[in-house]
Design a protein around this motif. Structure first.
Motif, PDB file in Angstrom:
ATOM      1  N   GLY A 110      35.970  91.796  23.514  1.00  9.43           N
ATOM      2  CA  GLY A 110      34.703  92.468  23.784  1.00  9.43           C
ATOM      3  C   GLY A 110      34.671  93.319  25.037  1.00  9.43           C
ATOM      4  O   GLY A 110      33.718  94.056  25.251  1.00  9.43           O
ATOM      5  N   ASP A 111      35.701  93.220  25.882  1.00 11.61           N
ATOM      6  CA  ASP A 111      35.746  94.084  27.077  1.00 11.61           C
ATOM      7  C   ASP A 111      35.961  95.530  26.645  1.00 11.61           C
ATOM      8  O   ASP A 111      36.744  95.805  25.729  1.00 11.61           O
ATOM      9  N   LEU A 112      35.295  96.458  27.301  1.00 10.82           N
ATOM     10  CA  LEU A 112      35.454  97.885  27.025  1.00 10.82           C
ATOM     11  C   LEU A 112      36.507  98.434  27.981  1.00 10.82           C
ATOM     12  O   LEU A 112      36.371  98.284  29.201  1.00 10.82           O
ATOM     13  N   VAL A 113      37.572  99.045  27.441  1.00 11.32           N
ATOM     14  CA  VAL A 113      38.709  99.470  28.253  1.00 11.32           C
ATOM     15  C   VAL A 113      39.155 100.891  27.935  1.00 11.32           C
ATOM     16  O   VAL A 113      38.804 101.449  26.894  1.00 11.32           O
ATOM     17  N   VAL A 114      39.959 101.430  28.843  1.00 17.96           N
ATOM     18  CA  VAL A 114      40.691 102.682  28.644  1.00 17.96           C
ATOM     19  C   VAL A 114      42.163 102.316  28.795  1.00 17.96           C
ATOM     20  O   VAL A 114      42.573 101.819  29.846  1.00 17.96           O
ATOM     21  N   ALA A 115      42.942 102.548  27.735  1.00 18.55           N
ATOM     22  CA  ALA A 115      44.362 102.189  27.756  1.00 18.55           C
ATOM     23  C   ALA A 115      45.205 103.412  27.413  1.00 18.55           C
ATOM     24  O   ALA A 115      44.875 104.149  26.485  1.00 18.55           O
ATOM     25  N   SER A 116      46.281 103.614  28.159  1.00 16.05           N
ATOM     26  CA  SER A 116      47.184 104.726  27.850  1.00 16.05           C
ATOM     27  C   SER A 116      48.487 104.168  27.288  1.00 16.05           C
ATOM     28  O   SER A 116      48.974 103.121  27.722  1.00 16.05           O
ATOM     29  N   PHE A 117      49.012 104.896  26.299  1.00 18.21           N
ATOM     30  CA  PHE A 117      50.214 104.501  25.582  1.00 18.21           C
ATOM     31  C   PHE A 117      51.174 105.674  25.499  1.00 18.21           C
ATOM     32  O   PHE A 117      50.775 106.825  25.650  1.00 18.21           O
ATOM     33  N   SER A 118      52.433 105.372  25.199  1.00 15.78           N
ATOM     34  CA  SER A 118      53.418 106.405  24.919  1.00 15.78           C
ATOM     35  C   SER A 118      54.259 105.948  23.742  1.00 15.78           C
ATOM     36  O   SER A 118      54.798 104.835  23.752  1.00 15.78           O
ATOM     37  N   GLU A 120      56.826 107.932  20.650  1.00 18.70           N
ATOM     38  CA  GLU A 120      57.308 109.110  19.924  1.00 18.70           C
ATOM     39  C   GLU A 120      57.089 108.911  18.436  1.00 18.70           C
ATOM     40  O   GLU A 120      57.189 107.772  17.969  1.00 18.70           O
ATOM     41  N   PRO A 121      56.729 109.903  17.680  1.00 16.37           N
ATOM     42  CA  PRO A 121      56.641 111.314  18.039  1.00 16.37           C
ATOM     43  C   PRO A 121      55.272 111.747  18.555  1.00 16.37           C
ATOM     44  O   PRO A 121      55.012 112.926  18.717  1.00 16.37           O
ATOM     45  N   TYR A 122      54.370 110.784  18.827  1.00 15.05           N
ATOM     46  CA  TYR A 122      52.987 111.121  19.185  1.00 15.05           C
ATOM     47  C   TYR A 122      52.797 111.439  20.657  1.00 15.05           C
ATOM     48  O   TYR A 122      51.757 111.949  21.051  1.00 15.05           O
ATOM     49  N   GLY A 123      53.775 111.119  21.483  1.00 13.66           N
ATOM     50  CA  GLY A 123      53.681 111.393  22.910  1.00 13.66           C
ATOM     51  C   GLY A 123      52.756 110.415  23.615  1.00 13.66           C
ATOM     52  O   GLY A 123      52.554 109.285  23.170  1.00 13.66           O
ATOM     53  N   ASP A 124      52.187 110.856  24.725  1.00 14.00           N
ATOM     54  CA  ASP A 124      51.248 110.042  25.494  1.00 14.00           C
ATOM     55  C   ASP A 124      49.843 110.245  24.926  1.00 14.00           C
ATOM     56  O   ASP A 124      49.458 111.370  24.588  1.00 14.00           O
ATOM     57  N   PHE A 125      49.082 109.161  24.839  1.00  6.00           N
ATOM     58  CA  PHE A 125      47.700 109.251  24.366  1.00  6.00           C
ATOM     59  C   PHE A 125      46.893 108.120  24.988  1.00  6.00           C
ATOM     60  O   PHE A 125      47.436 107.159  25.534  1.00  6.00           O
ATOM     61  N   VAL A 126      45.577 108.276  24.935  1.00  9.58           N
ATOM     62  CA  VAL A 126      44.662 107.323  25.554  1.00  9.58           C
ATOM     63  C   VAL A 126      43.691 106.815  24.496  1.00  9.58           C
ATOM     64  O   VAL A 126      43.185 107.598  23.683  1.00  9.58           O
ATOM     65  N   ILE A 127      43.429 105.514  24.521  1.00 11.14           N
ATOM     66  CA  ILE A 127      42.430 104.920  23.634  1.00 11.14           C
ATOM     67  C   ILE A 127      41.359 104.270  24.499  1.00 11.14           C
ATOM     68  O   ILE A 127      41.656 103.485  25.399  1.00 11.14           O
ATOM     69  N   THR A 128      40.112 104.623  24.221  1.00 10.34           N
ATOM     70  CA  THR A 128      38.971 103.992  24.868  1.00 10.34           C
ATOM     71  C   THR A 128      38.246 103.194  23.797  1.00 10.34           C
ATOM     72  O   THR A 128      37.852 103.753  22.770  1.00 10.34           O
ATOM     73  N   GLY A 129      38.096 101.899  24.004  1.00 13.42           N
ATOM     74  CA  GLY A 129      37.440 101.068  23.005  1.00 13.42           C
ATOM     75  C   GLY A 129      37.307  99.633  23.463  1.00 13.42           C
ATOM     76  O   GLY A 129      37.620  99.292  24.611  1.00 13.42           O
ATOM     77  N   ASP A 137      44.767  83.288  18.180  1.00 16.88           N
ATOM     78  CA  ASP A 137      45.756  83.607  19.205  1.00 16.88           C
ATOM     79  C   ASP A 137      45.101  84.432  20.298  1.00 16.88           C
ATOM     80  O   ASP A 137      45.092  85.650  20.258  1.00 16.88           O
ATOM     81  N   ARG A 138      44.531  83.799  21.283  1.00 14.71           N
ATOM     82  CA  ARG A 138      43.802  84.431  22.374  1.00 14.71           C
ATOM     83  C   ARG A 138      44.656  85.464  23.124  1.00 14.71           C
ATOM     84  O   ARG A 138      44.157  86.455  23.637  1.00 14.71           O
ATOM     85  N   SER A 139      45.977  85.273  23.123  1.00 12.90           N
ATOM     86  CA  SER A 139      46.840  86.178  23.880  1.00 12.90           C
ATOM     87  C   SER A 139      47.162  87.468  23.119  1.00 12.90           C
ATOM     88  O   SER A 139      47.700  88.405  23.695  1.00 12.90           O
ATOM     89  N   TYR A 140      46.829  87.539  21.819  1.00 16.24           N
ATOM     90  CA  TYR A 140      47.139  88.722  21.015  1.00 16.24           C
ATOM     91  C   TYR A 140      45.956  89.684  21.080  1.00 16.24           C
ATOM     92  O   TYR A 140      45.005  89.591  20.310  1.00 16.24           O
ATOM     93  N   LEU A 141      46.018  90.624  22.046  1.00 19.11           N
ATOM     94  CA  LEU A 141      44.929  91.558  22.308  1.00 19.11           C
ATOM     95  C   LEU A 141      45.268  92.959  21.830  1.00 19.11           C
ATOM     96  O   LEU A 141      46.410  93.407  21.951  1.00 19.11           O
ATOM     97  N   MET A 142      44.253  93.649  21.314  1.00 22.59           N
ATOM     98  CA  MET A 142      44.428  95.021  20.841  1.00 22.59           C
ATOM     99  C   MET A 142      43.235  95.869  21.279  1.00 22.59           C
ATOM    100  O   MET A 142      42.154  95.349  21.531  1.00 22.59           O
ATOM    101  N   VAL A 143      43.449  97.188  21.335  1.00 22.94           N
ATOM    102  CA  VAL A 143      42.361  98.152  21.440  1.00 22.94           C
ATOM    103  C   VAL A 143      42.619  99.146  20.327  1.00 22.94           C
ATOM    104  O   VAL A 143      43.717  99.703  20.225  1.00 22.94           O
ATOM    105  N   GLY A 144      41.629  99.321  19.451  1.00 23.44           N
ATOM    106  CA  GLY A 144      41.910 100.060  18.231  1.00 23.44           C
ATOM    107  C   GLY A 144      43.054  99.344  17.548  1.00 23.44           C
ATOM    108  O   GLY A 144      43.210  98.122  17.665  1.00 23.44           O
TER     109      GLY A 144
END
Length: 187
Positions: A110-118, A120-129, A137-144
């Motif tokens: 439920g936390d709202l975050v901004v995460a950057s990923f890298s 290929e072939p998509y390059g660098d991108f940012v997900i806000t969600g 599994d409490r340790s298995y966290l995702m954004v989008g």
């Protein structure tokens, strides 16, 4: 930011078709998605066209291949059908927010975050969600649909993570915890 992530009450499909039709390879775009499993999330990164001419951003389908259509003045234009999960495009955020650096291990569902990923072939991108965790599994966290952390540690494609607002302190929709995906016919 949290109000923006809620998205518009109604999709502007005609506007999105025209906007996606004008997108070129490697142009930086922002697309707001809405899914039941991951909630609403914004992906910003370089447009990537597939061999079928579909448009992707951050590894996600955004729009189908270009097709000819008639404009209101009778002229011919190129358009792309937005993916069913695309809520808004272009997704332009005009406000301000001040995310704070945080360790992934400090995050929870439920936390709202901004995460950057890298990747290929998509390059660098940012997900806000909104961060989602697995039911068992409490340790298995995702954004989008992108992994932030598993029991083995931070995801290798994760570059950085920032907290926008903790769960309960924002108005962005929070999906339920992720359960197993069941597929008929598979045992």
């Amino acid at each position: 930011m949290d109000t923006f992530i809620k998205g518009p009450s109604k999709r502007d499909v005609a506007g999105m078709k025209a906007a996606f039709g004008a997108i070129g390879e490697s142009e930086v775009i922002s697309v707001l998605y809405k899914t039941e499993r991951f909630g609403n999330f914004l992906v910003t990164g370089a447009a990537h066209t597939t061999v079928l001419d579909d448009v992707m951003v951050g590894g996600l389908n955004a729009a189908a291949a270009k097709k000819k259509a008639k404009a209101s003045d009778g002229s011919e234009v190129m358009q792309r059908q937005p993916d069913k999960d695309v809520r808004a495009f272009p997704a332009q955020f005009d406000g301000e927010f001040s995310p704070q650096d945080i360790e992934v291990a400090q995050l929870s569902h439920g936390d709202l975050v901004v995460a950057s990923f890298s990747q290929e072939p998509y390059g660098d991108f940012v997900i806000t969600g909104v961060v989602t965790e697995a039911e068992n599994d409490r340790s298995y966290l995702m954004v989008g649909p992108w992994i932030l952390q598993t029991a083995q540690g931070n995801a290798p494609r994760l570059l950085s993570i920032q907290l926008v607002a903790g769960n309960g302190t924002h108005v962005a929709p929070v999906p339920t915890r992720r359960g197993l995906v069941e597929v008929d016919g598979l045992a």
